[in-house]
Motif scaffolding. Structure first.
Motif, PDB file in Angstrom:
ATOM      1  N   CYS A 138       0.807  -1.207  -0.096  1.00  0.00           N
ATOM      2  CA  CYS A 138       0.262   0.102  -0.052  1.00  0.00           C
ATOM      3  C   CYS A 138       0.796   1.456  -0.189  1.00  0.00           C
ATOM      4  O   CYS A 138       2.048   1.197  -0.031  1.00  0.00           O
ATOM      5  CB  CYS A 138      -1.247   0.216   1.183  1.00  0.00           C
ATOM      6  SG  CYS A 138      -2.006  -1.501   1.268  1.00  0.00           S
ATOM      7  N   ASP A 164       2.997  -2.961   3.754  1.00  0.00           N
ATOM      8  CA  ASP A 164       2.108  -3.942   3.081  1.00  0.00           C
ATOM      9  C   ASP A 164       1.031  -4.512   3.895  1.00  0.00           C
ATOM     10  O   ASP A 164       0.895  -4.327   5.030  1.00  0.00           O
ATOM     11  CB  ASP A 164       3.148  -5.328   2.964  1.00  0.00           C
ATOM     12  CG  ASP A 164       4.275  -5.316   2.021  1.00  0.00           C
ATOM     13  OD1 ASP A 164       4.260  -4.286   1.342  1.00  0.00           O
ATOM     14  OD2 ASP A 164       5.236  -6.123   1.895  1.00  0.00           O
ATOM     15  N   LEU A 221     -11.720  -1.900  -4.305  1.00  0.00           N
ATOM     16  CA  LEU A 221     -10.582  -1.414  -4.894  1.00  0.00           C
ATOM     17  C   LEU A 221     -10.965  -0.601  -6.060  1.00  0.00           C
ATOM     18  O   LEU A 221     -10.173   0.086  -6.623  1.00  0.00           O
ATOM     19  CB  LEU A 221      -9.482  -2.501  -5.301  1.00  0.00           C
ATOM     20  CG  LEU A 221      -8.921  -3.310  -4.247  1.00  0.00           C
ATOM     21  CD1 LEU A 221      -7.738  -4.296  -4.833  1.00  0.00           C
ATOM     22  CD2 LEU A 221      -8.379  -2.354  -3.222  1.00  0.00           C
ATOM     23  N   LEU A 242      -4.044  -0.515  -4.653  1.00  0.00           N
ATOM     24  CA  LEU A 242      -3.739  -0.455  -3.122  1.00  0.00           C
ATOM     25  C   LEU A 242      -2.415   0.737  -2.874  1.00  0.00           C
ATOM     26  O   LEU A 242      -2.575   1.321  -1.668  1.00  0.00           O
ATOM     27  CB  LEU A 242      -3.147  -1.814  -2.858  1.00  0.00           C
ATOM     28  CG  LEU A 242      -4.100  -2.918  -2.683  1.00  0.00           C
ATOM     29  CD1 LEU A 242      -3.287  -4.227  -2.736  1.00  0.00           C
ATOM     30  CD2 LEU A 242      -5.049  -2.697  -1.506  1.00  0.00           C
ATOM     31  N   ARG A 243      -1.633   1.078  -3.715  1.00  0.00           N
ATOM     32  CA  ARG A 243      -0.699   2.158  -3.370  1.00  0.00           C
ATOM     33  C   ARG A 243      -1.294   3.727  -3.277  1.00  0.00           C
ATOM     34  O   ARG A 243      -0.604   4.592  -2.966  1.00  0.00           O
ATOM     35  CB  ARG A 243       0.298   2.039  -4.531  1.00  0.00           C
ATOM     36  CG  ARG A 243       1.229   1.103  -4.420  1.00  0.00           C
ATOM     37  CD  ARG A 243       2.510   1.311  -5.385  1.00  0.00           C
ATOM     38  NE  ARG A 243       3.314   0.270  -5.455  1.00  0.00           N
ATOM     39  CZ  ARG A 243       4.311  -0.277  -4.507  1.00  0.00           C
ATOM     40  NH1 ARG A 243       4.481   0.583  -3.531  1.00  0.00           N
ATOM     41  NH2 ARG A 243       5.208  -1.189  -4.798  1.00  0.00           N
ATOM     42  N   ARG A 254      -3.527   4.370  -1.095  1.00  0.00           N
ATOM     43  CA  ARG A 254      -3.869   4.618   0.239  1.00  0.00           C
ATOM     44  C   ARG A 254      -3.068   3.982   1.219  1.00  0.00           C
ATOM     45  O   ARG A 254      -2.625   3.110   1.068  1.00  0.00           O
ATOM     46  CB  ARG A 254      -5.374   4.411   0.347  1.00  0.00           C
ATOM     47  CG  ARG A 254      -6.288   4.915  -0.618  1.00  0.00           C
ATOM     48  CD  ARG A 254      -7.803   4.470  -0.375  1.00  0.00           C
ATOM     49  NE  ARG A 254      -8.226   4.902   0.729  1.00  0.00           N
ATOM     50  CZ  ARG A 254      -9.413   4.380   1.275  1.00  0.00           C
ATOM     51  NH1 ARG A 254      -9.857   3.181   0.843  1.00  0.00           N
ATOM     52  NH2 ARG A 254     -10.200   4.645   2.504  1.00  0.00           N
ATOM     53  N   SER A 255      -3.239   4.179   2.633  1.00  0.00           N
ATOM     54  CA  SER A 255      -2.329   3.571   3.451  1.00  0.00           C
ATOM     55  C   SER A 255      -3.180   2.335   3.812  1.00  0.00           C
ATOM     56  O   SER A 255      -4.219   1.950   3.606  1.00  0.00           O
ATOM     57  CB  SER A 255      -2.533   4.332   4.966  1.00  0.00           C
ATOM     58  OG  SER A 255      -3.853   4.470   5.408  1.00  0.00           O
ATOM     59  N   LYS A 256      -2.240   1.415   4.338  1.00  0.00           N
ATOM     60  CA  LYS A 256      -2.534   0.091   4.602  1.00  0.00           C
ATOM     61  C   LYS A 256      -3.739   0.099   5.904  1.00  0.00           C
ATOM     62  O   LYS A 256      -4.580  -0.632   5.825  1.00  0.00           O
ATOM     63  CB  LYS A 256      -1.427  -0.901   5.268  1.00  0.00           C
ATOM     64  CG  LYS A 256      -0.742  -0.189   6.340  1.00  0.00           C
ATOM     65  CD  LYS A 256       0.583  -0.886   6.816  1.00  0.00           C
ATOM     66  CE  LYS A 256       1.266  -0.688   8.106  1.00  0.00           C
ATOM     67  NZ  LYS A 256       2.371  -1.318   8.501  1.00  0.00           N
ATOM     68  N   TRP A 309      -7.213   0.753   3.849  1.00  0.00           N
ATOM     69  CA  TRP A 309      -7.491  -0.245   3.304  1.00  0.00           C
ATOM     70  C   TRP A 309      -7.912  -1.347   3.946  1.00  0.00           C
ATOM     71  O   TRP A 309      -8.891  -2.051   3.671  1.00  0.00           O
ATOM     72  CB  TRP A 309      -6.291  -0.835   2.250  1.00  0.00           C
ATOM     73  CG  TRP A 309      -6.105  -0.060   0.824  1.00  0.00           C
ATOM     74  CD1 TRP A 309      -5.020   0.702   0.643  1.00  0.00           C
ATOM     75  CD2 TRP A 309      -7.222   0.173  -0.137  1.00  0.00           C
ATOM     76  NE1 TRP A 309      -5.348   1.236  -0.843  1.00  0.00           N
ATOM     77  CE2 TRP A 309      -6.577   1.033  -1.103  1.00  0.00           C
ATOM     78  CE3 TRP A 309      -8.548  -0.208  -0.116  1.00  0.00           C
ATOM     79  CZ2 TRP A 309      -7.284   1.286  -2.254  1.00  0.00           C
ATOM     80  CZ3 TRP A 309      -9.299   0.265  -1.264  1.00  0.00           C
ATOM     81  CH2 TRP A 309      -8.666   0.849  -2.187  1.00  0.00           C
TER      82      TRP A 309
END
Length: 402
Positions: free
Chosen positions: A251, A255, A273, A305-306, A308-310, A313
């Protein structure tokens, strides 16, 4: 069952094994872990140590109040007596303990206790109801008995290390002594099964567990691939041989583990997503398609995914019904368990002797595990246990004389 030890040095166990006496001749990890689980469930466990003590007492760092946290992690709810089995009086006390015990647990080299009269055949001759559990590295047959039984060696020999690590790198050990723990669990299951049978027959039996057999059983789908499919599994890093996505995905700030294990979950994942069309793409419609075409699918998921932050998500993907989770440190794992109400930490003992410990993972609606005794100092209960062992059977240890 033998309950005359109860109340000796602290409250009596109240769990489902209350009244069961366990003579623990094991050390290091597999055996002590098994006997701690039995003790948590109410068994009275007497930990027999050499005058030098369990090796893990000196395995440090880390320490808590000068005591190895390794030792503290697997020895609560036990009483310690130090016996030199080469000394005739101490050996006699050990034999008397085994004679009175419902369960004996040992992890000596095969045959190592025979010269002290503490092997299964000798103990069972005087105590036919005993459940006697032996934990070895490679079994009791001559070729296996000659091999040293260390977890790391079993990780190598079993094939686990060939599955662990980067595909382009070297094999890695697991981060914990996974097969020691697994063998301890298997020993516990074996002991409980044998105790159940004893209720009807009155007779005990010899329960044998070895690390290599536990390892091969614990390799489950990988071992099945080898023995049933003729396929040799190989190292895939964090990827799964039969599922995708089922691995860490990056993310914006780290990860996130994403495990869409079926078609329904995958459809929900791509919807949250913002790329729902991927669920109908013939390259990704079924799990076998996604697994075969993972190199094409992975960058499409990562691209989303990249953004936003983990943590962001994690909240949204979980809400959509798709299993996922951040990669935590151990302390963060404990904190997360606390945040969802699992209460993973219990305090054993009182005052300055209190020790934080990880809760037994089993819950019972009527007879929950209890945490009555902190891990004992070496020979902490030796004097009272010696008095009890020299008194007639049936006399509670607290009444065995001064």
């Amino acid at each position: 069952m033998t309950a005359d030890l109860a109340g000796a040095a602290g409250p009596r166990g109240t769990g489902p094994l209350a009244g069961v006496l366990v003579a623990d001749f094991s050390r290091i990890l597999a055996g002590p872990y098994a006997t701690m689980l039995l003790a948590d469930m109410g068994a009275e466990v007497v930990k027999v140590e050499s005058p030098q003590g369990d090796d893990t007492r000196s395995w440090s760092p880390p320490l808590r109040d000068g005591v190895s946290t390794y030792y503290l992690g697997v020895n609560r709810n036990k009483r310690s007596i130090a016996l030199d089995l080469r000394d005739p009086d101490d050996a006699a006390a050990a034999r008397e303990l085994a004679r009175r015990a419902d369960v004996v647990v040992e992890n000596f080299r095969t045959g190592g206790l025979a010269r002290f009269g503490l092997d299964y055949e000798t103990v069972a001759a005087g105590n036919p109801g005993v459940v006697y559990a032996s934990i070895t590295g490679f079994g009791s047959q001559p070729d296996g008995a000659a091999l040293p039984g260390y977890d790391l060696i079993v990780q190598a020999i079993s094939g686990l290390m060939s599955l662990t690590g980067d595909p382009a790198g070297e094999p890695f050990r697991a981060g914990i002594s996974v097969f020691d723990v697994m063998a301890g669990l298997h020993a516990t299951v074996g002991v409980l099964s044998a105790l159940n049978l004893r209720h009807g027959t009155g007779r005990g039996q010899h329960v044998e567990v070895n690390l290599l057999s536990s390892a091969l059983s614990g390799l489950v789908n990988h071992a099945s691939a080898a023995v049933a499919g003729g396929v040799v599994p190989f190292r895939m890093g964090n990827s799964h041989p039969s599922l995708f996505p089922y691995e860490p995905l990056p993310c914006a700030d780290g990860d996130l583990i994403v495990t869409a294990g079926n078609n329904r979950q995958f459809r929900k994942l791509v919807e949250v997503l913002g790329v729902p069309e991927l669920a109908d793409d013939p390259r990704f419609a079924r799990n076998e398609d996604r697994t075969a075409n993972r190199d094409e699918l992975r960058p499409l998921l990562v691209e989303r995914l990249r953004t936003r932050s983990k943590a962001e998500w994690f909240t949204d993907v979980i809400a959509a019904g798709v299993p996922c989770g951040p990669i935590n440190t151990v302390d963060q794992g404990v904190a997360f368990a606390t945040s969802i109400g699992l209460d993973p930490v219990v305090t054993v003992g009182e005052g300055g002797a209190a020790v934080p410990s990880v809760r037994n993972p089993v819950t019972f609606s009527e007879t929950p595990p209890d945490y009555r005794l902190p891990p004992p100092a070496l020979d902490e209960h030796g004097a009272e246990l010696r008095r009890w062992l020299s008194a007639p059977a049936g006399v509670p240890v607290g009444e065995a004389g001064a």
